[in-house]
Design an enzyme around this catalytic site. Structure first.
Site, PDB file in Angstrom:
ATOM      1  N   GLY A  45       0.800  -1.222   0.000  1.00 39.12           N
ATOM      2  CA  GLY A  45       0.000   0.000   0.000  1.00 39.12           C
ATOM      3  C   GLY A  45       0.828   1.266   0.000  1.00 39.12           C
ATOM      4  O   GLY A  45       0.768   2.036   0.954  1.00 39.12           O
ATOM      5  N   GLY A 169       0.532  -5.159  -3.641  1.00 37.46           N
ATOM      6  CA  GLY A 169       0.304  -6.039  -2.484  1.00 37.46           C
ATOM      7  C   GLY A 169      -1.158  -6.386  -2.304  1.00 37.46           C
ATOM      8  O   GLY A 169      -1.496  -7.524  -1.987  1.00 37.46           O
ATOM      9  N   CYS A 403     -11.249 -15.841   6.465  1.00 35.43           N
ATOM     10  CA  CYS A 403     -12.591 -16.027   5.913  1.00 35.43           C
ATOM     11  C   CYS A 403     -13.510 -15.056   6.634  1.00 35.43           C
ATOM     12  O   CYS A 403     -13.223 -14.646   7.753  1.00 35.43           O
ATOM     13  CB  CYS A 403     -13.077 -17.459   6.068  1.00 35.43           C
ATOM     14  SG  CYS A 403     -13.417 -17.964   7.742  1.00 35.43           S
TER      15      CYS A 403
END
Ligand code: NAD
Length: 551
Positions: A45, A169, A403
């Protein structure tokens, strides 16, 4: 010479006094093992760093290696400040990154202070040491694509083309996420080395320098209903207008170039990536001018695609804000992805829950995969994801999984992990999440764009989230400014809880994984979202003092 490559410690032998400090140390080095530019400690980032400097990294390491379970280490923007005596259920590490007093919270001031060595940009998971490589974002991107497919198509992207930009990324996750959702992805990336990295990792199928070839690849795949992905090596600011001019009609358009940072992230048209750094240093003003002008062109082309009939959404990089600043008036013609697709999930406290097998044993991860799918068999999106992740998402660094789980699910699964550790089925595990989550962020151009009650810019919520998680027993708490969209534009919090198999950890885990997504439910209930209000009223896990009235 500072180190240019890092590896997280593995195995059962610790260098820290306890698993709680050892876990944090391993996660810090896991961040650096997965870093885009390890030599600069930049994890992802733009310039999202894990530590302020190499000397600071050494100091943090020494501090963690002596950190006991009744002490708390304080880290200010990537620099270890002091270790204080606290108590066993207090956080082991507290971090604040890039926070500036609101009136001074601009890139200009930040860059000046950073130059003086006083601060560091922590992005989201870079400076809070819970980055797990591109997998984290693949899951989030897949959730977005799945929600988009449910909303606009028949629940699948089969036969659809997606045009996007940026294979860094985070953005590097897009091709694979689109493929898992069934679609064909054309990703424009100016830096060929970045595209190569994604291809090597299996996140993108192939690359080309030819615009025509890229279009042919995705159109052909979509026509046959086959998932695929191709990287087009080009600059978005010129490639998108050209793609449009040449008649390409993608179904979906978005972008994940580092537009949030006009100087150190976005690469202007006509600047070869290998020359960008020199130009930044030699003439930052010229660079910024070119960068803003290019972002306006880039954004204008996206709005043009929307005018032509594509579904267009902002993918959390503030391209719209930058283009508007550059004078492009229709920049906000298309919505942000949270407002469009993610918020209904946030109302249920659903967000990016993740965990890391600290000894490095992949078997530990497979065992937890089995448990999460058997605990939530009714959650189709989750089950489809775990299956696809096992097949297609290689581990980067320590074995990790992400998840999306909601309020009421996270505490149950996290406690189960701790019990597996207690029973000796698996080694110790660190449980964490992205800052992009239900209750942990205020970011008016992204996570909190278009809140029902207009509370987009209220930053009390992530501050309360951090304080509450610290009170509940999380092992690491981090409060950041500017992640995702840039300095001054967001406030957000991260957290890590260590499952070391002890009874004490079980209590901390139970509390922290009720408070963390619980704040998301409460925050959205307060803003007037009915689903969040229903959950907040029905739960016994906390008392909600609001009412169901619409605002
Ligand atoms: P990164 O710096 O690692 O990668 C950015 C990539 O964009 C680089 O590969 C760079 O070469 C490429 N690029 C820059 N300018 C370009 C241009 N004009 N044309 C084509 N390619 C160009 O950043 P990242 O971690 O991948 O993050 C990308 C953006 O997405 C950031 O703004 C970040 O804040 C945002 N983000 C969004 C989410 C989300 O969930 N939506 C999550 C994390 C980050």
């Amino acid at each position: 010479m500072p180190s240019t490559s890092f590896k997280a410690p593995r195995g059962d032998t610790r260098t820290c006094p306890t698993w709680r400090s050892e876990a944090i140390l391993r996660l810090l080095y896991n961040n650096l093992e997965n870093a885009e530019r390890p030599e600069d400690l930049v994890v992802y980032g733009g310039t999202g760093r894990a530590a302020r400097s190499h000397e600071d990294l050494e100091r943090i390491t020494s501090a963690l290696e002596t950190l006991r379970d009744d002490e708390t280490l304080v880290v200010q923007s990537g620099r270890a400040v002091a270790t204080f005596p606290t108590h066993e259920n207090a956080p082991r590490v507290l971090i604040a990154n890039a926070n500036l007093v609101p009136r001074w919270s601009t890139w200009e001031t930040f860059n000046e202070l950073e130059k003086q060595g006083l601060t560091m940009y922590g992005q989201m998971t870079a400076g809070s040491w819970c980055y797990i490589g591109t997998q984290g974002i693949i899951q989030g991107t897949y959730e977005t694509m799945a929600a988009l497919a449910r909303q606009h198509y028949d629940g699948t992207l089969e036969g659809r083309t997606v045009l996007t930009g940026g294979l860094g990324g985070m953005g590097g996750a897009q091709p694979l996420a689109v493929e898992i959702a069934g679609g064909a992805c054309l990703a424009v990336e100016v830096d060929e080395a970045r595209a190569d990295k994604r291809i090597q990792r299996g996140y993108c199928q192939e690359k080309t320098h030819s615009l025509e070839e890229a279009v042919a690849i995705v159109e052909d795949a979509a026509e046959h209903g086959e998932p695929t992905s191709v990287a087009l090596i080009a600059n978005c600011a010129t490639a998108l207008p050209r793609l449009r001019k040449e008649g390409f009609e993608p179904d979906i358009v978005t972008d994940q170039t580092s537009a949030h940072d006009a100087l150190n992230g976005y690469i202007p048209a006509d600047v070869p990536p290998e020359e960008a750094q020199t130009l930044r240093e030699d003439d930052p003003e010229k660079y910024l001018e070119a960068s803003y002008a290019s972002m306006a062109d880039h954004c204008e082309a996206m709005v043009g695609f929307q005018d032509d009939g594509s579904i267009v959404f902002d993918y959390g990089n503030n391209l719209r804000g930058q283009a508007q600043q550059a004078g492009y008036e229709r920049a906000f013609a298309y919505p942000g992805f949270v407002n469009a697709y993610i918020r209904p999930m946030f109302c249920r406290g659903r967000g990016p829950f993740r965990w890391v097998a600290l000894t490095g044993d992949e078997e530990d991860l497979w065992a937890t995969d089995d448990v999460v799918t058997s605990m939530f068999p009714e959650d189709e999106t989750l089950n489809r994801w775990i299956e696809a992740a096992q097949e297609r998402v290689p581990f980067e660094g320590l074995p990790a999984r992400v998840c999306w789980l909601g309020f009421g699910q996270r505490d149950r699964f996290a406690k189960k992990i701790n019990r597996m550790v207690a029973d000796g089925d698996i080694g110790p595990v660190a449980i964490t999440r992205d800052h992009l989550d239900s209750g942990s962020v205020a970011s008016p151009y992204r996570e909190t764009e278009g809140m029902k009650d207009g509370s987009d810019a209220i930053a009390d919520w992530p501050l309360l989230n951090a304080l509450l998680n610290a009170s509940a027993g999380a092992d690491l708490i981090a409060l950041h400014n500017g992640g995702g969209v840039g300095i001054g534009l967001s406030t957000h919090a991260g957290m890590i809880v260590v499952a070391d198999g002890t009874q004490e950890a079980e209590k901390r885990i139970e509390n922290a994984f009720i408070t963390d997504p619980g704040m998301g439910v409460a925050r959205h209930a307060d803003a007037g979202y009915k689903e969040a209000q229903r959950i907040a009223e029905d739960t016994d896990a906390f008392s909600w003092w609001g009412t169901r009235q619409d605002r």
